[in-house]
Design a protein around this motif. Structure first.
Motif, PDB file in Angstrom:
ATOM      1  N   ALA A 170       0.831  -1.290  -0.075  1.00 41.29           N
ATOM      2  CA  ALA A 170       0.009   0.064  -0.138  1.00 41.29           C
ATOM      3  C   ALA A 170       0.996   1.446  -0.140  1.00 41.29           C
ATOM      4  CB  ALA A 170      -0.910   0.018   1.129  1.00 41.29           C
ATOM      5  N   GLY A 171       1.875   1.198   0.728  1.00 43.09           N
ATOM      6  CA  GLY A 171       2.898   2.272   0.889  1.00 43.09           C
ATOM      7  C   GLY A 171       3.393   2.464  -0.564  1.00 43.09           C
ATOM      8  N   ARG A 172       3.757   1.560  -1.164  1.00 44.37           N
ATOM      9  CA  ARG A 172       4.653   1.292  -2.516  1.00 44.37           C
ATOM     10  C   ARG A 172       3.628   2.252  -3.726  1.00 44.37           C
ATOM     11  NH1 ARG A 172       6.191  -3.454  -6.186  1.00 44.37           N
ATOM     12  NH2 ARG A 172       6.735  -2.375  -7.937  1.00 44.37           N
ATOM     13  N   VAL A 173       2.329   1.854  -3.500  1.00 43.32           N
ATOM     14  CA  VAL A 173       1.538   2.377  -4.337  1.00 43.32           C
ATOM     15  C   VAL A 173       1.207   3.732  -4.061  1.00 43.32           C
ATOM     16  CG1 VAL A 173      -1.160   2.460  -4.894  1.00 43.32           C
ATOM     17  CG2 VAL A 173       0.093   0.243  -4.711  1.00 43.32           C
ATOM     18  N   ALA A 174       0.989   4.277  -2.907  1.00 41.25           N
ATOM     19  CA  ALA A 174       0.754   5.692  -2.572  1.00 41.25           C
ATOM     20  C   ALA A 174       2.049   6.562  -2.747  1.00 41.25           C
ATOM     21  CB  ALA A 174       0.740   5.559  -0.983  1.00 41.25           C
ATOM     22  N   MET A 175       3.315   6.000  -2.620  1.00 40.36           N
ATOM     23  CA  MET A 175       4.350   6.716  -3.033  1.00 40.36           C
ATOM     24  C   MET A 175       4.587   7.019  -4.533  1.00 40.36           C
ATOM     25  SD  MET A 175       7.125   7.979  -1.635  1.00 40.36           S
ATOM     26  CE  MET A 175       8.336   9.000  -2.088  1.00 40.36           C
ATOM     27  N   LEU A 176       4.313   6.019  -5.328  1.00 39.48           N
ATOM     28  CA  LEU A 176       4.269   5.840  -6.683  1.00 39.48           C
ATOM     29  C   LEU A 176       3.274   6.954  -7.074  1.00 39.48           C
ATOM     30  CD1 LEU A 176       4.656   2.183  -7.859  1.00 39.48           C
ATOM     31  CD2 LEU A 176       6.480   3.938  -7.873  1.00 39.48           C
ATOM     32  N   ASP A 181       2.035  12.154  -9.762  1.00 40.25           N
ATOM     33  CA  ASP A 181       1.116  13.385  -9.600  1.00 40.25           C
ATOM     34  C   ASP A 181       2.260  14.584  -9.616  1.00 40.25           C
ATOM     35  OD1 ASP A 181      -1.169  12.013  -9.183  1.00 40.25           O
ATOM     36  OD2 ASP A 181      -1.285  12.293  -6.976  1.00 40.25           O
ATOM     37  N   LEU A 182       3.590  14.188  -9.046  1.00 41.59           N
ATOM     38  CA  LEU A 182       4.412  15.308  -9.014  1.00 41.59           C
ATOM     39  C   LEU A 182       5.013  15.620 -10.438  1.00 41.59           C
ATOM     40  CD1 LEU A 182       6.337  17.248  -7.010  1.00 41.59           C
ATOM     41  CD2 LEU A 182       7.959  15.239  -7.176  1.00 41.59           C
TER      42      LEU A 182
END
Lengths: 325, 296
Positions: A170-176, A181-182
Motif C-alpha cells: 500500500a505504501g509503495r502504491v501511495a508513493m508511486l 502526480d508530482l
C-alpha cells in the motif's frame, strides 16, 4: 553539445582499484522520466554519484542540465533534488527542521527554507506530522520526508534512489502515486534508480539498463515494448509433442505452463504472423482452442537483455518482496 | 487569497553561497545538544562553576575593603584579576576548570554530532546537497567550537565584565583590555584543538562509548603518563604529551605570565606539539570524510 539534453555524457568510465564500475558509458537523454535499472553491482550507484557531481569519472566527460559534471558540481547539485536510498536522517530533529536543514544546505536563505519546508511537507502529505521527531516516522512517511527534502529548493531534476524501497504494497502504491502526480503537475525530470521494474513501467517514459558497468539498453519504454517478443498463451487439441517441436523449429520459444499437456506460452519474433499458428496446427493435425496474446513485461525483457532469464523465478520473487536489496 | 497547500508551488529565490550552510550545521548541532536532557546535567555543572566564580566576585567586591584585600580574598577562592608573573591568571584557572565540564560534554556529544552522521547515513544527506566536504568539516568544527565557547570563553568574558563593573570604575577594563584579548585567544586555542580532535575521533570511532573512553584517556591518561615519565627521567618536557597542559601553556603565552625563559620555551614547544597534532588529525579527518560512500 545540446543544451536541451537532460543528460549528455560520453565515454564515462570509473574504476575502484582494479574493479571497473563503469565502462565507456555514453548517454544522451532528453528531459522526462527516466528509469535507471540494473542488478546489484551493475554500476547504478557509481553513475548516480557521477551525475550528482560527487564523483569524478576517470575518463570521459559530459553535462547534466547543461552543467559540466566535473567542473560545475556545486551549481549542478543546486539544480538536482536527491533522494537517497539510505535512511539518511539527522538524529533528534523534527520533520520540518530536517527539511529546513536540507533547504539550508542547498543554499536557500533560512527564512525561505523554513517556509518552503512547510509547503513541501504539506504537498507530500506530511503536514500533520511535520513536528514529529524523525525517529517516530514510519518507513513510508520517512520516504515522503526524504522526497520533501529533495523538493525543498524546487529543483529542475529529481534523482530518486529506490524511492519505494522498504515499503509495504500500500505504501509503495501511495508513493508511486505521489511521484506520478508530482511529475504530472510540475513536469520535472526524474531519474528513477530502482531494481523494481514495475515502478519503471508505471512512471518512466525512458529506460536505461546497466549491466556490469555498461549500458546495454537505452530507449523509450514505448519503443522497447515495440521490440519485445510477442508472447501468446496457446492451448490445443491433438498431438502434443510434435506440435511443440514444429513451433520450436519455426523460431518460436515454447515454455510449458505448469507441466500441463497441450498448453504452452510461446514467444515468437515480431515478424511472426498469427496465421502461422493455424497453418502449423493444420499441418500437424491440431486444433487450436486458445490463442491469447500476452505482452512481455520489462522484467522479462531485462532478464533477457542481461542474459539472466534462467534466474527469472528468483528475481521475480525478489521483486515481489517489499524489501529490495 | 490563501495558498493552496495541496498543490505544488515553485520557489523562485536565489541560492546563497554554500558557506552559509555551515551556520545551519552549527544551528542544528546546538539544537541536537540542547534537546538531550542528559546533556543539561553537564551544562548545569558548568553553570554552577561559573556561578560560584560570579558570586565570589560579586560578594567580595561589595565589601567596603581595600582593593588589595579584595584581591587576596579572590585569590583564596582561586580567582585573580591581576595575575603576577609566574602565576596563572584567574581567567586561565577558570577556563581550565570549565574545560573538565567541556571534556565531559564533548565526550558524549561527539557521537551525536558527528558519529551519527557516519553511522546512520546522514553524511550522504549533507554531501549530496550543494555543500562539499570542506563546508561539512568547517560546519562541524564550528559547532563543537560553539559548545566550547559557550562554556569557557563566554563565561570568562562575563567574569571580566563583572569584575570591571563591580569595582570602582571602568579603569579595570581600559587598563586590562589585553586580558579580554588573551581570554579570546586562549578560547580560540581551546576551540581549534578540541574541535579538530573531537570531530576526527568521532568520525573514526562513531559510537558514544568508544569515543568517551578514548577522549577521556586522551586527557586523563596522557596527563598521568606525562607526570610519571617526567618524574622518572627528571625531564619536565615529558609533561607536554598532555594536550590539556599544552593548551594551558599556550594560553599563558597570551596572558604573558612567564618569569623565566624556560617557561617561555616550554609554551612554544606546546604550541608546536598542538599544531602538529591538529595537522595530523585534520588530514585524517579529510581522508575519512572522503572515504565514505556517498550515494549508496
Amino acid at each position: 553539445m545540446s543544451r536541451s539534453l537532460l543528460i549528455d555524457i560520453r565515454n564515462v568510465s570509473r574504476s575502484y582499484g582494479r574493479v571497473r564500475a563503469l565502462r565507456d558509458v555514453t548517454l544522451a537523454l532528453e528531459p522526462g522520466t527516466i528509469g535507471l535499472v540494473g542488478n546489484n553491482g551493475a554500476g547504478k550507484s557509481t553513475l548516480l554519484k557521477i551525475l550528482l557531481g560527487l564523483l569524478r569519472p576517470d575518463a570521459g566527460e559530459g553535462t547534466v542540465l547543461g552543467y559540466d559534471i566535473c567542473r560545475s558540481t556545486s551549481q549542478l547539485r543546486g539544480r538536482i533534488g536527491y533522494m537517497a536510498e539510505a535512511a539518511a536522517t539527522v538524529p533528534v530533529l523534527r520533520g520540518v527542521e530536517f527539511v529546513t536543514l536540507a533547504g539550508d544546505l542547498y543554499g536557500m536563505p533560512h527564512r525561505d527554507a523554513r517556509r518552503r519546508a512547510h509547503e513541501v511537507l504539506n504537498y507530500v502529505g506530511l503536514g500533520e506530522l511535520r513536528y514529529r521527531r524523525l525517529e517516530e516516522y514510519s518507513a513510508g512517511n520517512l520516504q515522503r520526508l526524504k522526497l520533501a527534502a529533495a523538493l525543498v529548493h524546487d529543483p529542475q531534476m529529481l534523482l530518486l534512489d529506490e524511492p519505494t524501497n522498504g515499503l509495504d504494497p500500500a505504501g509503495r502504491v501511495a508513493m508511486l502515486r505521489l511521484i506520478e502526480d508530482l511529475i504530472a503537475e510540475t513536469g520535472k525530470s526524474v531519474i528513477l534508480c530502482t531494481h523494481l521494474l514495475g515502478d519503471v513501467e508505471r512512471l518512466c517514459h525512458q529506460v536505461v539498463v546497466l549491466d556490469r558497468g555498461t549500458v546495454i539498453c537505452s530507449a523509450p519504454v514505448s519503443q522497447l515494448r515495440s521490440v519485445l517478443d510477442h508472447r501468446y498463451e496457446l492451448a490445443w487439441q491433438g498431438p502434443d509433442e510434435p506440435f511443440r517441436r514444429a513451433l520450436a523449429q519455426n523460431g518460436a520459444r515454447v515454455e510449458a505452463v505448469d507441466g500441463a499437456p497441450r498448453m504452452a506460452k510461446v514467444d515468437v519474433p515480431r515478424s511472426w504472423n498469427t496465421i502461422r499458428f493455424f497453418e502449423l496446427a493444420r499441418s500437424h493435425g491440431v486444433v487450436i482452442t486458445r490463442l491469447k496474446p500476452e505482452e512481455e513485461d520489462l522484467s522479462r525483457m531485462f532478464l533477457r537483455l542481461t542474459g539472466r532469464l534462467a534466474d527469472a523465478p528468483a528475481v521475480a520473487a525478489e521483486e515481489d518482496a517489499p524489501h529490495g536489496s | 487569497m490563501g495558498v493552496d497547500l495541496a498543490r505544488y508551488h515553485a520557489w523562485e529565490g536565489r541560492l546563497q553561497s554554500p558557506w552559509m550552510a555551515t551556520l545551519a550545521i552549527v544551528r542544528v548541532a546546538l539544537l541536537q545538544i540542547f534537546r538531550r536532557r542528559s546533556y543539561w546535567v553537564v551544562l548545569v555543572l558548568g553553570m554552577l562553576n561559573f556561578l560560584s566564580f560570579w558570586a565570589a566576585i560579586y560578594l567580595v567586591t561589595q565589601f567596603d575593603i581595600p582593593p588589595r584585600v579584595q584581591e587576596r580574598l579572590l585569590e583564596a577562592f582561586g580567582f585573580s584579576a591581576y595575575a603576577a608573573p609566574g602565576q596563572d591568571s584567574g581567567y586561565i584557572k577558570f577556563m581550565q576548570r570549565q574545560s573538565i565540564v567541556v571534556m565531559m560534554l564533548l565526550a558524549f556529544s561527539g557521537s551525536l554530532l558527528v558519529g551519527a552522521d557516519f553511522r546512520g547515513g546522514a553524511l550522504p544527506f549533507y554531501l549530496s546537497r550543494r555543500i562539499d566536504r570542506r563546508h561539512y568539516i568547517v560546519g562541524k568544527l564550528l559547532a563543537i567550537s560553539a559548545v566550547v565557547t559557550l562554556l569557557t570563553t563566554g563565561p570568562a568574558l562575563l567574569l571580566f565584565l563583572e569584575y570591571g563593573m563591580f569595582t570602582s570604575s571602568a579603569s579595570y577594563w581600559l587598563e586590562h583590555w589585553n586580558v579580554a584579548l588573551a581570554v579570546l585567544a586562549y578560547g580560540l586555542v581551546l576551540c581549534v584543538v578540541l574541535s579538530i580532535l573531537l570531530v576526527t575521533l568521532s568520525a573514526y570511532l562513531q559510537r558514544a562509548a568508544p569515543i568517551a573512553i578514548t577522549w577521556s584517556s586522551l586527557f586523563v591518561l596522557l596527563r598521568e603518563m606525562g607526570s610519571q615519565f617526567a618524574r622518572a627521567t627528571n625531564n619536565q618536557y615529558w609533561r607536554l604529551i598532555d594536550p590539556w597542559r599544552d593548551m594551558r601553556e599556550v594560553g599563558r603565552l597570551f596572558f604573558g605570565q612567564f618569569d623565566d625563559i624556560e617557561r617561555w620555551r616550554f609554551a612554544w614547544y606546546a604550541l608546536a606539539i598542538l599544531s602538529a597534532l591538529c595537522a595530523v588529525a585534520l588530514v585524517a579527518l579529510v581522508r575519512r570524510v572522503r572515504a565514505v560512500d556517498i550515494a549508496t
